[in-house]
Scaffold this active site. Sequence first.
Site, PDB file in Angstrom:
ATOM      1  N   ASN A 170       0.782  -1.249   0.061  1.00 59.78           N
ATOM      2  CA  ASN A 170      -0.006   0.133   0.107  1.00 59.78           C
ATOM      3  C   ASN A 170       0.794   1.189  -0.161  1.00 59.78           C
ATOM      4  O   ASN A 170       2.304   1.044   0.009  1.00 59.78           O
ATOM      5  CB  ASN A 170      -1.053  -0.233   1.352  1.00 59.78           C
ATOM      6  CG  ASN A 170      -0.134  -0.184   2.463  1.00 59.78           C
ATOM      7  OD1 ASN A 170       0.465   0.664   2.788  1.00 59.78           O
ATOM      8  ND2 ASN A 170      -0.330  -1.272   3.231  1.00 59.78           N
ATOM      9  N   ILE A 267      -2.357  -7.396  14.512  1.00 57.03           N
ATOM     10  CA  ILE A 267      -1.026  -7.224  15.555  1.00 57.03           C
ATOM     11  C   ILE A 267      -1.618  -6.718  16.702  1.00 57.03           C
ATOM     12  O   ILE A 267      -1.146  -6.793  17.917  1.00 57.03           O
ATOM     13  CB  ILE A 267       0.039  -6.601  14.706  1.00 57.03           C
ATOM     14  CG1 ILE A 267       0.420  -7.251  13.611  1.00 57.03           C
ATOM     15  CG2 ILE A 267       1.265  -6.489  15.754  1.00 57.03           C
ATOM     16  CD1 ILE A 267       1.499  -6.600  12.488  1.00 57.03           C
ATOM     17  N   LYS A 301     -10.955  -3.722  19.053  1.00 58.67           N
ATOM     18  CA  LYS A 301      -9.402  -4.257  19.033  1.00 58.67           C
ATOM     19  C   LYS A 301      -8.980  -3.872  20.614  1.00 58.67           C
ATOM     20  O   LYS A 301      -7.905  -4.194  20.960  1.00 58.67           O
ATOM     21  CB  LYS A 301      -8.462  -3.612  18.240  1.00 58.67           C
ATOM     22  CG  LYS A 301      -9.110  -3.755  16.824  1.00 58.67           C
ATOM     23  CD  LYS A 301      -7.912  -3.307  15.768  1.00 58.67           C
ATOM     24  CE  LYS A 301      -8.314  -3.408  14.378  1.00 58.67           C
ATOM     25  NZ  LYS A 301      -7.190  -3.732  13.424  1.00 58.67           N
TER      26      LYS A 301
HETATM   27  O1  C5P Z   1      -8.766  -2.407  11.074  1.00 57.51           O
HETATM   28  P1  C5P Z   1      -7.459  -1.433  10.746  1.00 57.51           P
HETATM   29  O2  C5P Z   1      -6.577  -2.060   9.710  1.00 57.51           O
HETATM   30  O3  C5P Z   1      -8.303  -0.198   9.897  1.00 57.51           O
HETATM   31  O4  C5P Z   1      -7.080  -0.913  11.644  1.00 57.51           O
HETATM   32  C1  C5P Z   1      -5.705  -0.155  11.983  1.00 57.51           C
HETATM   33  C2  C5P Z   1      -5.144  -0.184  13.078  1.00 57.51           C
HETATM   34  O5  C5P Z   1      -4.734  -1.661  12.998  1.00 57.51           O
HETATM   35  C3  C5P Z   1      -3.790   0.175  12.921  1.00 57.51           C
HETATM   36  O6  C5P Z   1      -3.336   0.747  14.087  1.00 57.51           O
HETATM   37  C4  C5P Z   1      -2.836  -0.948  12.402  1.00 57.51           C
HETATM   38  O7  C5P Z   1      -1.408  -0.593  12.677  1.00 57.51           O
HETATM   39  C5  C5P Z   1      -3.508  -2.093  13.097  1.00 57.51           C
HETATM   40  N1  C5P Z   1      -3.268  -3.150  12.453  1.00 57.51           N
HETATM   41  C6  C5P Z   1      -2.594  -4.446  13.020  1.00 57.51           C
HETATM   42  N2  C5P Z   1      -2.586  -5.595  12.119  1.00 57.51           N
HETATM   43  C7  C5P Z   1      -3.507  -5.866  11.227  1.00 57.51           C
HETATM   44  C8  C5P Z   1      -4.204  -4.667  10.595  1.00 57.51           C
HETATM   45  C9  C5P Z   1      -4.368  -3.446  11.366  1.00 57.51           C
HETATM   46  O8  C5P Z   1      -1.713  -4.104  14.073  1.00 57.51           O
HETATM   47  N3  C5P Z   1      -3.536  -6.851  10.561  1.00 57.51           N
END
Ligand code: C5P
Length: 365
Positions: A170, A267, A301
């Site tokens: 991205n 994560i 989350k």
């Molecule tokens: O659900 P979304 O991707 O919009 O959430 C964004 C937040 O979740 C950010 O802080 C991103 O770093 C974290 N994130 C993560 N692992 C993922 C997807 C998003 O830690 N697989």
Amino acid sequence: MTRSARQFVTPLTFQALSGNSVHTELFDAGQAQAMDHIHLARWADLILVAPASANMLAKMAHGIADDLLSTLCLAAECPVFVAPAMNQAMWNKAVTQDNIGRLRRDGVAIIGPAAGEQACGEQGLGRMAEPENICARILAGTDKTMRGLKLVISAGPTREPLDPVRFISNRSSGKMGYALAEAAVRAGAEVTLVSGPVNLPVPSGVSIIRIETAQQMYDAVISRVSDCDVYIGAAAVADYRPAQMEDRKIKKQHDHGVIALAKNPDIIAAVASRADKPFVVGFAAETDDLENYAGSKLRAKRLDMIAANWVGQAEGGFDSERNALQVYWPGGSCHLPMTDKDQLAEQLLTVISERMHEKNPTQDT
Ligand code: C5P
């Protein structure tokens, strides 16, 4: 005391309560020396302007010295601190933010402002930081609000390989995560940056772990998070990866192709669900209904805070030098107006410190 300050409290009250003489005039007929303001500036070990109005900040940012306080600040050679206090709309104005940026670049330490109910009845960022927080910050030294804290920050995009030469990724530039790492080191924190591939210099004092895939980022973060106080997930982690990585370069064969995807681990959700969880701050990039989506992510989350921004706008977001954030936490929110990411990083860290302090007032943040 400035003329405006004297509208709120008389110099006599100040003098009686502090037991010190109160200076008000640049050229005071009653004072012995015409150069009193220079002596006063040299006498001080540090200068704190609290509350600092939008007007005083503007004067300081532009070298205007038309009363005793602004003259003292211009003549100062000692550390200068300001604790801004004003209406939230005045704080949010681009001109005020530009002045704050200019002062910060000139070495003035900005304390606060805090978010909450204002004297005028409005809600937002602009309340003067609590006096005990101002004192703690000054005693801790310039800009050391995060002294002794360990931070793990994720930044940049991840790359999810299809074959040895191709990947899904991205547009994340990593600027926000890198700016946060740099600002946190300046604020006295020990910072580990877990970074996807970006084109940015590593800020000095930051330990860097370079990764490519979401799984590698997960492993790097989880192995370091048990020992940290704050985790900031600023990375744009790919939600999916190709279900299979080919060992050899995929050849073109058909007119159409289909890539099967597998879900990556979340994560930040994994960090926030740990028993020994640190203070967890996520980011949310949304194209619509910011409050709703950011709020749901905060809850789903189990984050302590989420910094949300609009993407796909004329300015800000991914791969941009500037950004604005709407920050939410359980039971509150505040707006950090459009500014460069370095400044925004400092402001977000201030909000994080204040919030950590509110959650755990005994912790010295
Ligand atoms: O659900 P979304 O991707 O919009 O959430 C964004 C937040 O979740 C950010 O802080 C991103 O770093 C974290 N994130 C993560 N692992 C993922 C997807 C998003 O830690 N697989």
